[in-house]
Design an enzyme around this catalytic site. Structure first.
Site, PDB file in Angstrom:
ATOM      1  N   ASP A 172       0.818  -1.213   0.000  1.00  0.00           N
ATOM      2  CA  ASP A 172       0.000   0.000   0.000  1.00  0.00           C
ATOM      3  C   ASP A 172       0.855   1.268   0.000  1.00  0.00           C
ATOM      4  O   ASP A 172       2.043   1.246   0.323  1.00  0.00           O
ATOM      5  CB  ASP A 172      -0.891   0.029   1.250  1.00  0.00           C
ATOM      6  CG  ASP A 172      -2.037  -0.965   1.164  1.00  0.00           C
ATOM      7  OD1 ASP A 172      -2.063  -1.770   0.220  1.00  0.00           O
ATOM      8  OD2 ASP A 172      -2.896  -0.933   2.063  1.00  0.00           O
ATOM      9  N   HIS A 196       3.641  -2.090   3.261  1.00  0.00           N
ATOM     10  CA  HIS A 196       3.626  -0.727   2.727  1.00  0.00           C
ATOM     11  C   HIS A 196       4.923  -0.481   1.972  1.00  0.00           C
ATOM     12  O   HIS A 196       5.998  -0.723   2.506  1.00  0.00           O
ATOM     13  CB  HIS A 196       3.447   0.284   3.861  1.00  0.00           C
ATOM     14  CG  HIS A 196       2.112   0.165   4.527  1.00  0.00           C
ATOM     15  ND1 HIS A 196       1.845  -0.797   5.478  1.00  0.00           N
ATOM     16  CD2 HIS A 196       0.963   0.846   4.337  1.00  0.00           C
ATOM     17  CE1 HIS A 196       0.579  -0.680   5.849  1.00  0.00           C
ATOM     18  NE2 HIS A 196       0.017   0.303   5.184  1.00  0.00           N
TER      19      HIS A 196
HETATM   20 ZN    ZN Z   1      -2.724   3.087   3.193  1.00  0.00          ZN
END
Ligand code: ZN
Length: 371
Positions: free
Chosen positions: A184, A329
């Site tokens: 992400d 992430h």
């Molecule tokens: Zn996010």
């Protein structure tokens, strides 16, 4: 003078508190050495072989490989009865999403009960007040004639998954040993590139949920993600908590992000990951009507908070099962260096355990793009 002295003392207290919180592992990370067996490792740590097998979901305990990572559980006496009390103490590796899933209370309800403004702000040792248990859990004899309608915002993610099983996903089928790595908050031109280097080195596909406002600045990275065989999904334009936004704002966040992605790769995403994984019933219905599949996760590396390779391994590996969707992430925050390093060991370890890596659309047998 005195003022400065008090400030210094306060500073030391705060620092001690932070260090205490960050250094606590709930388990050990063991990297298998040449010639080691599970029996030897178990003996060295003073735990039972079965405990290691269970913790790591090992299907063949007789076969372990050098450099494979094993998470060694801590001695048992520390397990907590989660629903025993009306509070929950945040442990290393917890996120609001994880706690919500563990205790069956929606993130919105937890946030409200504890006046949490930013859904990311949790620290180890923080005590959360739990909302009162639902009436059905008490075996009290007398019936109440009219069942209380649950307010919309209080549906937990697992309730929503049951209600919208063709739209909202946390994982794929457990029938095959396949998992999907998801990343992400990208792209950026540093860590997203390093994640791509690792995926290329191990020949593993990933699914990248990108932020529109970062796509604009790093179109060449978006192009590389797509060219190297990964799938790109929509993670909104500016990362708002959708459960608090209007339909109009959500529409703009999604459509603008689709447009900028499409302008680079010629495809319009069909996969959406809501920021923080937070969605209401209305959000799910709106996104469904826009032809998206909503992709959350069932394994959280918590790498946005725990910038430590071993802690990321501990957060991740014990939760991986066939069909898992794993959250990382690739950008945001000061550094994703720990994510990049942990990723190598996670891929290697899961691969020797017989897992195959696929993109989210492959895992779920849904389209990746709308055109
Ligand atoms: Zn996010």
């Amino acid at each position: 003078m005195i003022n400065r002295f008090i400030k210094a003392i306060l500073y030391i207290f705060v620092l001690a508190f932070i260090l205490q919180g960050s250094g606590v592992y709930a388990a050990h990370v063991h990297r298998v050495q040449e010639g080691e067996t599970l029996a030897i490792i178990a003996q060295n740590y003073g735990v039972a072989i079965n405990e290691i097998v269970d913790k790591n979901n090992l299907i063949n305990p007789h076969t372990i490989f050098p450099q494979q990572v094993l998470i060694i559980p801590e001695n048992k006496n520390e397990t907590v009865d989660i629903r025993g009390g009306s509070t929950y103490t945040v442990a290393a590796g917890d996120s609001l999403f994880k706690i919500s899933a563990k205790i069956g209370v929606s993130m919105a309800a937890l946030a409200e009960q504890n006046s949490l403004n930013n859904m990311d702000l949790l620290y180890v040792g923080q005590v959360l007040q739990l909302p009162a248990l639902e009436a059905k859990e008490k075996p009290t004899p007398k019936p109440q004639p009219q069942p209380q309608p649950v307010p919309e915002h209080q549906y937990s993610i697992s309730q929503l998954v049951k209600m919208y099983s063709d739209t909202l996903y946390l994982k794929g089928s457990a029938d095959e040993r396949k998992v999907a790595l998801t990343f992400d908050d990208g792209p950026d031109d540093k860590y997203t590139e390093q994640v791509l280097d690792v995926l290329r080195e191990y020949n593993v596909p990933g699914t990248f949920f990108l932020l529109g406002n970062r796509v604009v600045e790093h179109t060449e990275v978006v192009d590389r993600i797509y060219r190297e065989g990964h799938v790109i999904g929509n993670h909104s334009w500016s990362h708002p908590n959708l459960s608090k936004e209007s339909e109009g704002r959500i529409y703009n966040e999604m459509v603008l992000t689709d447009m900028i992605i499409e302008s680079v790769i010629g495809k319009k995403p069909a996969l959406v990951r809501p920021p923080y994984g937070a969605v209401t019933k209305e959000n799910v219905e709106q996104l469904r009507d826009m032809n998206y599949k909503i992709i959350n996760w069932n394994v959280d590396s918590v790498d946005w908070r725990d910038r430590d390779v071993d802690q990321i391994l501990i957060n991740t590996l014990p939760d991986v099962k066939p069909g898992s969707i794993i959250l990382f992430h690739s950008a945001g925050g000061e550094s994703r260096a720990a994510t990049v390093d942990a990723l190598k060991e996670i891929i290697y370890t899961l691969r020797v355990q017989g897992y195959e890596f696929v993109t989210v659309d492959q895992l779920l047998s849904v389209p990746a793009y709308q055109n």
